[in-house]
Scaffold this motif. Structure first.
Motif, PDB file in Angstrom:
ATOM      1  N   TYR A  78       0.642  -1.274  -0.007  1.00  0.00           N
ATOM      2  CA  TYR A  78       0.054   0.026  -0.033  1.00  0.00           C
ATOM      3  C   TYR A  78       0.837   1.168  -0.114  1.00  0.00           C
ATOM      4  CZ  TYR A  78      -4.563  -2.267   0.491  1.00  0.00           C
ATOM      5  OH  TYR A  78      -5.525  -3.221   0.142  1.00  0.00           O
ATOM      6  N   LEU A  79       2.272   1.229   0.196  1.00  0.00           N
ATOM      7  CA  LEU A  79       3.165   2.416   0.110  1.00  0.00           C
ATOM      8  C   LEU A  79       3.140   3.013   1.308  1.00  0.00           C
ATOM      9  CD1 LEU A  79       2.795   3.407  -3.488  1.00  0.00           C
ATOM     10  CD2 LEU A  79       4.588   1.893  -2.709  1.00  0.00           C
ATOM     11  N   PRO A  80       4.042   3.553   1.798  1.00  0.00           N
ATOM     12  CA  PRO A  80       4.162   4.203   2.879  1.00  0.00           C
ATOM     13  C   PRO A  80       3.704   5.515   3.084  1.00  0.00           C
ATOM     14  CG  PRO A  80       6.629   4.273   2.234  1.00  0.00           C
ATOM     15  CD  PRO A  80       5.590   3.343   1.322  1.00  0.00           C
ATOM     16  N   MET A  81       3.346   6.269   4.310  1.00  0.00           N
ATOM     17  CA  MET A  81       2.995   7.327   4.176  1.00  0.00           C
ATOM     18  C   MET A  81       3.799   8.490   3.554  1.00  0.00           C
ATOM     19  SD  MET A  81       2.377   9.837   7.797  1.00  0.00           S
ATOM     20  CE  MET A  81       1.067   8.674   8.385  1.00  0.00           C
ATOM     21  N   GLY A  82       3.311   9.430   2.951  1.00  0.00           N
ATOM     22  CA  GLY A  82       4.087  10.419   2.024  1.00  0.00           C
ATOM     23  C   GLY A  82       5.188  11.003   2.940  1.00  0.00           C
ATOM     24  N   ASP A  83       6.152  11.306   2.422  1.00  0.00           N
ATOM     25  CA  ASP A  83       7.040  12.149   3.429  1.00  0.00           C
ATOM     26  C   ASP A  83       6.761  13.688   3.606  1.00  0.00           C
ATOM     27  OD1 ASP A  83       8.741   9.955   3.063  1.00  0.00           O
ATOM     28  OD2 ASP A  83      10.215  10.690   1.798  1.00  0.00           O
ATOM     29  N   ILE A  84       6.081  14.110   2.643  1.00  0.00           N
ATOM     30  CA  ILE A  84       5.494  15.498   3.058  1.00  0.00           C
ATOM     31  C   ILE A  84       4.549  15.536   4.308  1.00  0.00           C
ATOM     32  CG2 ILE A  84       3.766  17.524   2.172  1.00  0.00           C
ATOM     33  CD1 ILE A  84       4.467  16.538  -0.466  1.00  0.00           C
ATOM     34  N   ILE A  85       3.906  14.393   4.684  1.00  0.00           N
ATOM     35  CA  ILE A  85       3.101  14.551   5.876  1.00  0.00           C
ATOM     36  C   ILE A  85       4.110  14.105   6.839  1.00  0.00           C
ATOM     37  CG2 ILE A  85       1.134  13.583   6.974  1.00  0.00           C
ATOM     38  CD1 ILE A  85      -0.113  13.144   4.164  1.00  0.00           C
ATOM     39  N   ALA A  86       4.828  12.937   6.737  1.00  0.00           N
ATOM     40  CA  ALA A  86       5.660  12.372   7.749  1.00  0.00           C
ATOM     41  C   ALA A  86       6.604  13.271   8.511  1.00  0.00           C
ATOM     42  CB  ALA A  86       6.519  11.415   7.284  1.00  0.00           C
TER      43      ALA A  86
END
Length: 416
Positions: A290-298
């Motif tokens: 499902y792919l990890p959380m986006g870096d922009i949010i993280a």
């Protein structure tokens, strides 16, 4: 180790939908090189951020860690380890007497967009099509909907009220030992529950951990409302970090920050080592697909964690103030036919209204007379007619108007 946690010999059964077959020889060689500190070039590297092609608005190199950005998980682990139990009126399972607090391991955390997504991932992890999970009633209908989407049945167990809410652990035992027992792969608890506001009591926790361990059933603990203690009993504790049975604790920013648009949630995995290893091996596959959380949010997670204590305190003061006001209004009501079911935690409460008034008719009348709508008890599968869910979040003046509108509508309908 928690009470009731003796020698554990069982192993939780995971679903067959997650492929954890042995890697091919190339993948094995790549893993061996990584363990030896050897960095391999990649003929098939299709990550544009490694080749100077990332846009200026989204700098950095995409790491694609399935559990979420490592720095964000480390910041979250420090926050969870240092969180004071006094903030929520309860205890902390990680407190180990004279030895202090067991730190949260960032490698046991999974970042994702919401607890709803967490439920979906965990049902995939634990259940094959046709399996079942146990979910509390009364309760918010989210679990049944997500389970249905995963081709899994949600079997309800009852929360009962006798002046305060409690879990019928005898019913839980009957369900686990009954004809559906072999299909039940997880027990879900909401701590505290919505909308009943009831925390899991120490004796209930002990019974639940013992039963789950005996039946090789995983425990899913949704603790998004935990910080909002209202009128709790002594002895509350988070289930996050429970060592006695495979446990997945869910939490996130939506309730912690009172910011549903802050789509950040997490799963903390704990329990017997063998089960934890098996679970995380499979969760990594699901998270990677499902792919990890986006870096922009993280990358914003650390700064939001700094803001969390102040924001949680602000919301806690609002809901406690409105609860006190609600009790005063009900005490001064000359008719005295509307009462409050004791709320231990959360930011929603249940009003008991005269059962001679149909719940639908009550809400429709409020819409017509006061331009005010609401959620009747049957939305949450209350066992009988005569309940209304009320939020403690509105600003005090609005909250008072809402409650007076409810009481005015009830008085009018009784007098007709």
């Amino acid at each position: 180790m928690a009470a009731g946690c003796g020698v554990y010999s069982g192993v939780v059964r995971f679903s067959s939908r997650v492929d954890i077959s042995e890697p091919n020889p190339i993948a094995q060689a790549e893993a061996a090189a990584q363990c030896s500190g050897i960095v391999l070039g990649k003929l098939n590297d299709s990550n544009p951020t490694r080749h100077g092609l990332a846009p200026a608005q989204v700098p950095g190199v995409y790491a694609a860690d399935p559990r979420g950005d490592r720095r964000a998980r480390e910041a979250l682990a420090r926050f969870l380890t240092g969180r004071s139990p006094d903030d929520s009126g309860g205890a902390d399972i990680r407190r180990t007497g004279d030895t202090g607090i067991r730190p949260v391991d960032p490698d046991h955390l999974y970042l994702l967009s919401s607890t709803s997504q967490a439920y979906s991932w965990l049902i995939k992890l634990l259940c094959d099509a046709g399996d079942a999970v146990l979910a509390p009633k009364p309760g918010y209908p989210l679990i049944e909907s997500i389970a249905r989407l995963e081709c899994v049945e949600a079997i309800e167990y009852q929360l009962c009220y006798d002046g305060s809410w409690f879990i019928d652990t005898a019913e839980l035992r009957e369900l686990l030992e009954g004809p559906d027992g072999e299909r039940i792969r997880a027990l879900i608890v909401i701590n505290p529950n919505n909308p009943t506001g009831s925390y899991v009591k120490p004796s209930e926790r002990e019974a639940i951990v013992t039963m789950c361990r005996a039946h090789d059933v995983a425990l899913i603990a949704d603790e998004v409302f935990y910080d909002y203690a209202l009128e709790p009993f002594a002895g509350n504790a988070r289930l996050a970090g429970e060592p006695g049975v495979l446990t997945f604790a869910l939490d996130g920013f939506s309730k912690m920050l009172a910011a549903p648009q802050a789509k950040v949630g997490w799963i903390e995995v704990s329990g017997p080592d063998e089960d934890v290893r098996g679970a995380m091996r499979r969760l990594d596959v699901i998270a990677d697909d499902y792919l990890p959380m986006g870096d922009i949010i993280a990358e914003r997670i650390p700064e939001l964690l700094v803001a969390a204590p102040v924001q949680t305190k602000r919301v806690r003061e609002r809901v406690r103030g409105n609860l006190a006001m609600l009790r005063r209004i009900l005490a001064d009501d000359p008719h005295g036919v509307t009462s409050l079911l004791r709320p231990e935690g959360g930011w929603n409460v249940l009003l008991r209204v005269p059962s001679v008034i149909d719940e639908n008719a009550l809400v429709l009348r409020m819409i017509a007379d006061h331009r005010l709508t609401g959620q009747p008890g049957y939305f949450f599968d209350m066992a009988s007619n005569g309940y209304l869910a009320v939020s403690l979040l509105p600003e005090p003046d609005e909250f008072v108007r809402n409650i007076r509108a409810v009481l005015d509508t009830i008085d009018t309908m009784i007098g007709e």
